[in-house]
Design a protein around this motif. Structure first.
Motif, PDB file in Angstrom:
ATOM      1  N   ARG A 186       0.793  -1.219   0.000  1.00  0.00           N
ATOM      2  CA  ARG A 186       0.000   0.000   0.000  1.00  0.00           C
ATOM      3  C   ARG A 186       0.832   1.279   0.000  1.00  0.00           C
ATOM      4  O   ARG A 186       0.289   2.364  -0.198  1.00  0.00           O
ATOM      5  N   ASP A 187       2.131   1.199   0.223  1.00  0.00           N
ATOM      6  CA  ASP A 187       2.954   2.400   0.363  1.00  0.00           C
ATOM      7  C   ASP A 187       2.915   3.268  -0.891  1.00  0.00           C
ATOM      8  O   ASP A 187       3.235   2.812  -1.994  1.00  0.00           O
ATOM      9  N   GLY A 188       2.506   4.505  -0.717  1.00  0.00           N
ATOM     10  CA  GLY A 188       2.541   5.491  -1.786  1.00  0.00           C
ATOM     11  C   GLY A 188       1.526   5.284  -2.890  1.00  0.00           C
ATOM     12  O   GLY A 188       1.634   5.899  -3.946  1.00  0.00           O
ATOM     13  N   LYS A 189       0.537   4.445  -2.689  1.00  0.00           N
ATOM     14  CA  LYS A 189      -0.431   4.156  -3.748  1.00  0.00           C
ATOM     15  C   LYS A 189      -1.731   4.914  -3.540  1.00  0.00           C
ATOM     16  O   LYS A 189      -2.137   5.201  -2.422  1.00  0.00           O
ATOM     17  N   ARG A 190      -2.370   5.210  -4.657  1.00  0.00           N
ATOM     18  CA  ARG A 190      -3.717   5.761  -4.650  1.00  0.00           C
ATOM     19  C   ARG A 190      -4.582   4.738  -5.376  1.00  0.00           C
ATOM     20  O   ARG A 190      -4.372   4.455  -6.551  1.00  0.00           O
ATOM     21  N   PHE A 191      -5.533   4.168  -4.678  1.00  0.00           N
ATOM     22  CA  PHE A 191      -6.361   3.115  -5.251  1.00  0.00           C
ATOM     23  C   PHE A 191      -7.570   3.681  -5.983  1.00  0.00           C
ATOM     24  O   PHE A 191      -8.110   4.720  -5.608  1.00  0.00           O
ATOM     25  N   GLU A 192      -7.991   2.960  -7.019  1.00  0.00           N
ATOM     26  CA  GLU A 192      -9.254   3.229  -7.673  1.00  0.00           C
ATOM     27  C   GLU A 192     -10.251   2.233  -7.084  1.00  0.00           C
ATOM     28  O   GLU A 192      -9.872   1.353  -6.333  1.00  0.00           O
ATOM     29  N   HIS A 193     -11.520   2.367  -7.429  1.00  0.00           N
ATOM     30  CA  HIS A 193     -12.534   1.532  -6.801  1.00  0.00           C
ATOM     31  C   HIS A 193     -13.502   0.935  -7.804  1.00  0.00           C
ATOM     32  O   HIS A 193     -13.724   1.492  -8.882  1.00  0.00           O
ATOM     33  N   LEU A 194     -14.062  -0.197  -7.431  1.00  0.00           N
ATOM     34  CA  LEU A 194     -15.101  -0.875  -8.194  1.00  0.00           C
ATOM     35  C   LEU A 194     -16.289  -1.107  -7.271  1.00  0.00           C
ATOM     36  O   LEU A 194     -16.109  -1.435  -6.098  1.00  0.00           O
ATOM     37  N   CYS A 195     -17.505  -0.953  -7.820  1.00  0.00           N
ATOM     38  CA  CYS A 195     -18.672  -1.329  -7.032  1.00  0.00           C
ATOM     39  C   CYS A 195     -18.685  -2.858  -6.932  1.00  0.00           C
ATOM     40  O   CYS A 195     -18.016  -3.550  -7.709  1.00  0.00           O
TER      41      CYS A 195
END
Length: 92
Positions: free
Chosen positions: A35-44
């Motif tokens: 998870r370090d330094g990440k920006r996550f996208e999302h799914l329903c």
């Protein structure tokens, strides 16, 4: 970082706005545990269930090399199929 619970996110597959707690994280690098330094996208949840859960090593690089988001759809598909070694319809 945990959200406040009332945060909404957009599904990258269908565009629906859903509460963060009702979404699933999508990591384009295929490693959601690092998870370090990440920006996550999302799914329903419905779109997440529809995903093929296959390994995708090198997929992001192939998509970028094929011009994803920079060229028109027909050119992108032709480039992607060439890179993936697939036979293209209508080509001899």
């Amino acid at each position: 970082m945990l959200g406040s619970g009332d945060e909404s996110v957009s599904c990258i597959a269908c565009g629906a706005s859903v509460p963060r707690e009702d979404a699933r994280e999508y990591d384009k690098h295929g490693d959601r545990w690092d998870r370090d330094g990440k920006r996550f996208e999302h799914l329903c949840k419905p779109c997440f269930r529809d995903l093929a859960k296959q390994p995708r090593r090198g997929l992001e690089a192939t998509l970028e090399a094929a011009g994803a988001g920079r060229v028109d759809d027909a050119e992108f598909v032709a480039r992607f199929l060439d890179a993936a070694g697939e036979e293209q319809p209508g080509r001899e």
